[in-house]
Design an enzyme around this catalytic site. Structure first.
Site, mmCIF file in Angstrom:
data_model
loop_
_atom_site.group_PDB
_atom_site.id
_atom_site.type_symbol
_atom_site.label_atom_id
_atom_site.label_comp_id
_atom_site.label_asym_id
_atom_site.label_seq_id
_atom_site.Cartn_x
_atom_site.Cartn_y
_atom_site.Cartn_z
ATOM 1 N N LYS A 1 -14.277 0.477 -3.623
ATOM 2 C CA LYS A 1 -15.349 0.905 -2.714
ATOM 3 C C LYS A 1 -16.414 1.672 -3.486
ATOM 4 O O LYS A 1 -17.610 1.470 -3.285
ATOM 5 C CB LYS A 1 -14.783 1.805 -1.608
ATOM 6 C CG LYS A 1 -13.866 1.094 -0.639
ATOM 7 C CD LYS A 1 -13.437 2.037 0.471
ATOM 8 C CE LYS A 1 -12.259 1.488 1.231
ATOM 9 N NZ LYS A 1 -11.615 2.465 2.079
ATOM 10 N N HIS B 1 7.530 -26.879 -1.513
ATOM 11 C CA HIS B 1 6.878 -27.984 -2.225
ATOM 12 C C HIS B 1 5.739 -27.473 -3.100
ATOM 13 O O HIS B 1 4.901 -28.247 -3.544
ATOM 14 C CB HIS B 1 6.385 -29.015 -1.211
ATOM 15 C CG HIS B 1 7.522 -29.632 -0.437
ATOM 16 N ND1 HIS B 1 8.004 -30.890 -0.697
ATOM 17 C CD2 HIS B 1 8.299 -29.117 0.544
ATOM 18 C CE1 HIS B 1 9.026 -31.145 0.118
ATOM 19 N NE2 HIS B 1 9.230 -30.076 0.882
ATOM 20 N N GLU C 1 0.825 -1.209 0.000
ATOM 21 C CA GLU C 1 0.000 0.000 0.000
ATOM 22 C C GLU C 1 0.861 1.262 0.000
ATOM 23 O O GLU C 1 0.428 2.324 -0.424
ATOM 24 C CB GLU C 1 -0.926 -0.011 1.231
ATOM 25 C CG GLU C 1 -2.389 0.127 0.856
ATOM 26 C CD GLU C 1 -3.341 -0.022 2.022
ATOM 27 O OE1 GLU C 1 -4.337 -0.736 1.857
ATOM 28 O OE2 GLU C 1 -3.119 0.566 3.096
#
Ligand code: PA5
Length: 447
Positions: free
Chosen positions: A424, A310, A289
């Site tokens: 948003k 793995h 961010e």
């Protein structure tokens, strides 16, 4: 007391030490800008000298509130998202028993998290789990209006009041939010909740050493004083007057920027302890961010080794050569367990008999480092003497100051996050939130 250390020896085959040291003027400019508040983001520098400004009285107040919750709750739900969630979770998981969720010991309430997703199943299962339990809530939101957190809190408040009565509920619900604005503040004041303020000048992802992190960590039973002391010592160790080559945050910031300039676009934070999984999640938010803007920024990724050797190990060894690794290495485990000898040796593991499990882990770590370096992956190593509150405090501040310096070297404002608004706006338009009428029309036309 030892300190966290930084080792960049396994980077210098890719970018030279001279290339890294050549960044000193940029580092100095970044440090000066942080100290003097001369660059964009200067209204969000409250974290910079936060550790050394935390008073004994503040710690005592946090501990007293934590004690009230510990005495009156079997479960405490911490509601928050992003910077209002990840720091607390990172520290609690790093310091908890790996099987804490299964142990059901009586060492205080179980601390669980909500408000960091909008999953109907998650919230339903949470409310089911809380049925009949004496639970409390820490509602954390700086803006006080974040949808994920507000939605979870609405459900939790109602359930807590129904189960415990309004009066008791008001004593076991704590708000951590802005001093004056936002719905969380209005609710806290109206209902008479104990509340703590998130300082205006501390952004979410830099707020772990405010009550946002400290209260849940104290409720979980961990030593917030030691955590703050660790951060405080790191604040001194990474101060601008510390010579560049001795300042591990400055060197970390310079090294990752030198690698970025050399085409290494992805930094993978590696751990060899499952307890550090959420430390990586916190780190990813901090760096992602802060730096991912203006079409720039190292992409922060993470893996848990040896588990992910793995799965992601193949990509790291032989995929596109645009990555570097930063390894969190815990020098000494907190427990002791040796590999037993076995008479039949059916599994062929007797060559390990008598060795500590950690020695096997360390050889996996060393072997992996060498293999990845051979495969073209530069390797930064951060050594942490032990996994305890003091060193976690050092680590948190090290990454914060490293991030501030690094973001300014990169030439972005590390303290805003304009990009997180886009989803948003669309979500509110799609949900017909009042005030979003025009956006609703426009977005529906696109569907
Ligand atoms: O770092 C940030 O600023 C964000 O991740 C916020 O912490 C997150 O969006 C939650 O915001 P708030 O605390 O306002 O609910």
């Amino acid at each position: 007391m030892k300190n966290i250390t930084l080792n960049i020896d396994k980077v210098t085959g890719f970018v030279s030490r001279e290339q890294i040291l050549a960044l000193e003027p940029q580092v100095k400019r970044a440090q000066q800008a942080l100290e003097e508040g001369t660059l964009p983001g200067n209204d969000f520098l409250g974290w910079l000298h936060l550790p050394s400004s935390i008073t004994k009285e503040h710690i005592e107040e946090l501990k007293a509130t934590a004690q009230t919750l510990r005495e009156n709750c079997e479960v405490v739900v911490v509601a928050g998202i992003g910077g209002s969630y990840l720091g607390a979770r990172a520290v609690i998981e790093a310091l908890s028993n790996n099987f804490a969720a299964l142990l059901g010991d009586n060492n205080g309430p179980r601390v669980i998290f909500a408000g960091h997703n909008i999953s109907e199943d998650y919230l339903f299962e949470l409310t089911e789990y809380l049925k009949g339990k004496k639970f409390g809530v820490i509602n954390i939101s700086k803006s006080g209006t974040t949808t994920e957190t507000a939605l979870a809190f609405r459900l939790l408040k109602k359930q807590c009041e129904e189960q415990r009565g309004k009066e008791t509920a008001s004593k076991v619900i704590v708000a951590i939010t802005d001093a004056v604005k936002g719905a969380a503040r209005i609710t806290a004041d109206k209902e008479g909740y104990k509340s703590f303020i998130i300082p205006d000048n501390v952004g979410g992802r830099f707020s772990v050493l405010t009550p946002v992190g400290l209260l849940p960590i104290a409720v979980a039973g961990f030593d917030i004083e030691a955590l703050v002391n660790g951060a405080c010592d790191m604040e001194k160790n990474c101060a601008p007057e510390v010579p560049f080559e001795e300042n591990i945050a400055a060197m970390y910031a310079a090294t990752r920027n030198a690698l970025y300039a050399d085409g290494k676009k992805i930094e993978i934070l590696v751990n060899y302890q499952p307890k550090l999984h959420f430390t990586s999640e916190w780190w990813k938010q901090l760096y992602g961010e802060s730096e991912g803007k203006e079409n720039k920024g190292i992409f922060p990724a993470s893996v848990d080794f040896t588990t992910d050797l793995h799965s992601m190990g193949q990509w790291i060894q032989e995929g596109e050569r645009t990555i570097f690794e930063t390894v969190l290495s815990i020098e000494k485990p907190n427990s002791s367990l040796t590999v037993p000898s076995d008479e039949e040796n059916l599994d062929g593991l007797n060559f390990l008999a008598g060795k500590h499990v950690d020695e096997v882990n360390k050889m996996a770590e060393l072997g992996t480092q060498l293999a990845h370096v051979d495969g073209g992956v530069p390797n930064i190593r951060i050594s942490i003497p032990e996994l305890n509150a003091y060193y976690i405090g050092q680590l948190l501040y090290f990454f914060e100051i490293g991030c501030g310096i690094s973001g300014y070297i990169l030439g972005v404002n590390p303290f805003n996050q304009p990009g997180v608004e886009a989803y948003k706006k669309n979500m509110f338009a799609l949900l017909d939130k009042p005030g979003y009428e025009e956006e609703s029309k426009a977005i529906r036309a696109r569907l």
